[in-house]
Design an enzyme around this catalytic site. Structure first.
Site, PDB file in Angstrom:
ATOM      1  N   SER A 153      -3.511 -37.464  58.970  1.00  0.00           N
ATOM      2  CA  SER A 153      -2.939 -36.855  60.166  1.00  0.00           C
ATOM      3  C   SER A 153      -2.033 -37.852  60.892  1.00  0.00           C
ATOM      4  O   SER A 153      -1.059 -38.328  60.301  1.00  0.00           O
ATOM      5  CB  SER A 153      -4.059 -36.314  61.065  1.00  0.00           C
ATOM      6  OG  SER A 153      -3.543 -35.478  62.066  1.00  0.00           O
ATOM      7  N   ASP A 280      -2.211 -25.404  56.510  1.00  0.00           N
ATOM      8  CA  ASP A 280      -2.583 -26.302  57.608  1.00  0.00           C
ATOM      9  C   ASP A 280      -2.211 -25.635  58.934  1.00  0.00           C
ATOM     10  O   ASP A 280      -1.025 -25.407  59.198  1.00  0.00           O
ATOM     11  CB  ASP A 280      -1.845 -27.640  57.445  1.00  0.00           C
ATOM     12  CG  ASP A 280      -2.255 -28.687  58.472  1.00  0.00           C
ATOM     13  OD1 ASP A 280      -2.735 -28.315  59.561  1.00  0.00           O
ATOM     14  OD2 ASP A 280      -2.079 -29.881  58.187  1.00  0.00           O
ATOM     15  N   HIS A 307      -6.173 -28.586  57.601  1.00  0.00           N
ATOM     16  CA  HIS A 307      -5.727 -29.886  58.120  1.00  0.00           C
ATOM     17  C   HIS A 307      -6.753 -30.954  57.755  1.00  0.00           C
ATOM     18  O   HIS A 307      -7.838 -31.011  58.334  1.00  0.00           O
ATOM     19  CB  HIS A 307      -5.522 -29.833  59.631  1.00  0.00           C
ATOM     20  CG  HIS A 307      -4.922 -31.093  60.183  1.00  0.00           C
ATOM     21  ND1 HIS A 307      -3.655 -31.501  59.863  1.00  0.00           N
ATOM     22  CD2 HIS A 307      -5.433 -32.052  61.007  1.00  0.00           C
ATOM     23  CE1 HIS A 307      -3.389 -32.652  60.469  1.00  0.00           C
ATOM     24  NE2 HIS A 307      -4.464 -32.997  61.156  1.00  0.00           N
TER      25      HIS A 307
END
Length: 339
Positions: A153, A280, A307
């Site tokens: 991320s 995502d 995600h």
């Protein structure tokens, strides 16, 4: 050797839902169900304070492998926003790499983990210089024939920016892998506000406010924010802290400051892989499809995964572990880590 690809990830229903993948990725349920081997990187881990340059101190943990006569290399892992070296996905990946013969260093960004009292100035996502300096310090203190970096991320975004700067700063980085990295922060912020379900923003805001309160408690003589600012939504609080605590003149200038969209990665000199999922719900896939990348930077868009999830089944293990380990091991064996 055939490297795994995002298209190989085919989870059973209902793990085909990007929302379920995302919610499970950092949940307490997952931490409970994961097998004990997913926490092996904690055994014998050495806490460390790392030099971020200009007086900045960052924290982390180093674990030496014990499965092989000689280490395959040094794996450096970056967590996501408001995560830490003890985030589930970091522990699981680190444990897998440790079992495969890699020494593992897990790095906390400023104001993550329990490091709020180390540096008076607040964390923000444009503080890449201190992370570059920290990776250089890690490589010097634990020298290895091969250094590979993986981030998740926001940590994936940092991994790509560190890799971009590594050759010019003399860091002996051989490869970088980013899982669901933030590409265009402005678009990502808009997605969390406007298109993602409300509970994603609530989750991140709750963690961020808790972190900011911990920072205020660590430095009570500073006024980091006013109470009405803390009550704002994601965009409002980000803008308030950007204007109050950075040299950026606007929220957009700050967001552009850590963007890796468009041609930003076109000059990348070392091999890298970007893995994301089309479902995502946090980072829109459109930004990935607009990237202009050199041939040695691989973009792999899986159909499923959410995600930073990529959870294979009800044992809560992740396809990412095999994916990252296969590419790191190929690198250590002298093969290309790019499929």
């Amino acid at each position: 050797m055939t490297l795994p690809s995002g298209r190989d990830f085919r989870p059973p229903w209902p793990l085909t839902s990007g929302h379920i993948q995302t919610m499970l990725s950092s949940s307490g349920v997952r931490r409970t169900l994961l097998p004990r081997r997913a926490y092996r990187v904690l055994e014998g881990a050495e806490p460390a304070t790392i030099d971020g340059g200009d007086g900045v101190r960052l924290t982390g943990a180093y674990t030496a492998q014990k499965t092989q006569a000689e280490s395959r290399g040094l794996a450096v892992l970056f967590h996501g926003w408001e995560g830490s070296v003890d985030s589930t996905y970091v522990l699981q990946t680190g444990s897998r790499l440790l079992d495969d013969g890699w020494d593992v260093f897990r790095l906390n960004f400023r104001d993550h983990g329990d490091s709020h009292a180390l540096n008076e100035a607040l964390f923000h996502s444009c503080r890449v210089d201190e992370v570059v300096h920290a990776v250089g310090d890690i490589a010097r203190r634990w020298p290895s024939r091969c250094v590979a970096l993986a981030g998740f991320s926001l940590g994936g975004n940092f991994a790509l920016r560190v890799a971009l700067r590594a050759p010019a700063t003399g860091i002996p980085l051989n490869y970088a892998l980013a899982v669901c990295p933030i590409i265009d922060p402005g678009e990502g912020l808009f997605s969390l506000e406007e298109t993602a379900p409300w509970f994603y923003q609530a989750y991140f805001m709750n963690k961020w406010r808790h972190s900011l309160r911990a920072k205020q408690a660590a430095f009570p003589h500073r006024e980091y924010f006013e109470l009405q600012e803390l009550r704002q939504n994601l965009r409002g609080l980000t803008e308030a802290l950007v204007l109050r605590h950075t040299d950026f003149g606007s929220l957009q200038a700050y967001l552009d400051g850590y963007s890796v969209a468009g041609r930003a990665l076109a000059d990348m000199q070392i091999p890298a892989t970007i893995l994301t999922a089309r479902d995502d719900p946090v980072i829109p896939v459109d930004a990935f499809e607009k990237l202009e990348l050199p041939n040695h930077v691989e973009l792999d868009i899986a159909t499923y995964g959410g995600h930073c999830g990529f959870i294979r089944g009800w044992d809560m293990t992740s396809f990412c572990d095999d994916y990252i380990a296969a590419r790191f091991n190929a690198l250590a064996g002298g093969s290309s880590p790019i499929a």
